[in-house]
Design a protein around this motif. Structure first.
Motif, short mmCIF file in Angstrom:
data_model
loop_
_atom_site.label_atom_id
_atom_site.label_comp_id
_atom_site.label_asym_id
_atom_site.label_seq_id
_atom_site.Cartn_x
_atom_site.Cartn_y
_atom_site.Cartn_z
N ARG A 62 -16.91 -1.92 14.38
CA ARG A 62 -15.96 -2.96 14.78
C ARG A 62 -14.54 -2.45 14.57
O ARG A 62 -14.30 -1.53 13.79
CB ARG A 62 -16.16 -4.21 13.94
N ASP A 63 -13.61 -3.11 15.25
CA ASP A 63 -12.20 -2.75 15.06
C ASP A 63 -11.76 -3.11 13.65
O ASP A 63 -12.19 -4.13 13.09
CB ASP A 63 -11.31 -3.50 16.06
N SER A 64 -10.90 -2.27 13.08
CA SER A 64 -10.34 -2.57 11.76
C SER A 64 -9.63 -3.91 11.84
O SER A 64 -8.90 -4.19 12.79
CB SER A 64 -9.36 -1.48 11.34
N GLY A 65 -9.85 -4.75 10.84
CA GLY A 65 -9.23 -6.06 10.81
C GLY A 65 -10.06 -7.15 11.45
O GLY A 65 -9.57 -8.26 11.61
N TYR A 66 -11.31 -6.85 11.79
CA TYR A 66 -12.17 -7.89 12.33
C TYR A 66 -12.30 -9.03 11.34
O TYR A 66 -12.62 -10.16 11.70
CB TYR A 66 -13.56 -7.33 12.68
N ARG A 67 -12.02 -8.71 10.11
CA ARG A 67 -12.02 -9.68 9.03
C ARG A 67 -10.92 -9.25 8.06
O ARG A 67 -10.63 -8.07 7.93
CB ARG A 67 -13.38 -9.68 8.34
N THR A 68 -10.29 -10.20 7.38
CA THR A 68 -9.27 -9.86 6.40
C THR A 68 -9.52 -10.62 5.10
O THR A 68 -10.14 -11.68 5.10
CB THR A 68 -7.85 -10.19 6.89
N SER A 69 -9.03 -10.05 4.01
CA SER A 69 -9.00 -10.75 2.72
C SER A 69 -7.54 -10.94 2.37
O SER A 69 -6.70 -10.07 2.62
CB SER A 69 -9.70 -9.92 1.64
N LYS A 70 -7.24 -12.10 1.77
CA LYS A 70 -5.85 -12.42 1.43
C LYS A 70 -5.74 -12.81 -0.03
O LYS A 70 -6.60 -13.51 -0.57
CB LYS A 70 -5.33 -13.56 2.30
N TRP A 71 -4.67 -12.32 -0.64
CA TRP A 71 -4.35 -12.65 -2.01
C TRP A 71 -2.89 -13.06 -2.07
O TRP A 71 -2.08 -12.65 -1.25
CB TRP A 71 -4.54 -11.44 -2.92
N GLN A 72 -2.56 -13.87 -3.06
CA GLN A 72 -1.16 -14.19 -3.34
C GLN A 72 -0.77 -13.47 -4.61
O GLN A 72 -1.57 -13.39 -5.57
CB GLN A 72 -0.96 -15.69 -3.47
N MET A 73 0.45 -12.95 -4.63
CA MET A 73 0.90 -12.15 -5.76
C MET A 73 2.33 -12.54 -6.12
O MET A 73 3.18 -12.71 -5.25
CB MET A 73 0.83 -10.66 -5.42
N LEU A 74 2.57 -12.64 -7.41
CA LEU A 74 3.88 -12.95 -7.93
C LEU A 74 4.21 -11.90 -8.97
O LEU A 74 3.48 -11.76 -9.96
CB LEU A 74 3.89 -14.34 -8.53
N VAL A 75 5.27 -11.14 -8.76
CA VAL A 75 5.65 -10.05 -9.66
C VAL A 75 6.88 -10.48 -10.46
O VAL A 75 7.90 -10.87 -9.88
CB VAL A 75 5.95 -8.76 -8.88
N GLN A 110 6.65 -5.50 -16.69
CA GLN A 110 6.29 -6.12 -15.43
C GLN A 110 4.98 -6.89 -15.60
O GLN A 110 4.00 -6.36 -16.10
CB GLN A 110 6.12 -5.06 -14.34
N VAL A 111 4.99 -8.15 -15.19
CA VAL A 111 3.79 -8.97 -15.22
C VAL A 111 3.49 -9.38 -13.78
O VAL A 111 4.36 -9.86 -13.07
CB VAL A 111 3.97 -10.23 -16.10
N VAL A 112 2.25 -9.14 -13.37
CA VAL A 112 1.84 -9.43 -12.00
C VAL A 112 0.76 -10.50 -12.03
O VAL A 112 -0.30 -10.31 -12.61
CB VAL A 112 1.28 -8.15 -11.32
N PHE A 113 1.04 -11.63 -11.41
CA PHE A 113 0.05 -12.69 -11.26
C PHE A 113 -0.54 -12.54 -9.86
O PHE A 113 0.20 -12.47 -8.88
CB PHE A 113 0.70 -14.07 -11.39
#
Length: 137
Positions: A121-134, A75-78
């Motif tokens: 603060r409420d959870s999710g006041y800020r988010t981080s996003k990544w893109q992933m290809l498995v 398995q290779v994960v980008f």
């Protein structure tokens, strides 16, 4: 600010939810022994903690992987940060596409959105996003 996890400069890293990212990666089927390829050295270094048996391949843009990187595992994960200012999607696409099986394309990448936690603060006041290809072989 390290105690309240609220970066003043908007680029501080201590609050980035890497544990939540690792959990979402596992839920998406990433195995402990995967080869994880990223162009973001901070992302790769932080994922090492959560995937200690994985091979972590880190390479800064514009070369996505070193020439001698072993990408022959099961398995290779980008994975890369979504909207990375120094990392245009065209550059990522040019380096990943030749390594994909013919049955896959960049449109197969999923977005992992992980909420930040905060003391008041409420959870999710800020988010981080990544893109992933498995790529499962």
């Amino acid at each position: 600010n390290m105690f309240v996890l609220d970066p003043v400069c908007k680029t501080c890293r201590w609050g980035i939810p890497y544990a939540g990212l690792a959990q979402q990666m596992e839920q998406a089927g990433v195995v402990e022994t995967a080869t994880i390829v990223t162009v973001d050295k901070e992302l790769g270094g932080n994922l090492r903690r959560y995937f200690p048996q994985a091979a972590i391949v880190m390479r800064l843009y514009p070369r996505f992987t070193p020439d001698d990187a072993d990408l022959q595992g099961d398995q290779v994960v980008f994975i890369w940060p979504q909207g990375h200012k120094k990392l245009p999607m065209t550059g990522i696409k040019a380096h990943i596409t030749p390594m994909l099986p013919q049955s896959m394309s960049m449109s197969d990448a999923v977005v992992l959105s992980v909420p930040w936690d905060h003391l008041w603060r409420d959870s999710g006041y800020r988010t981080s996003k990544w893109q992933m290809l498995v790529v499962d072989r």
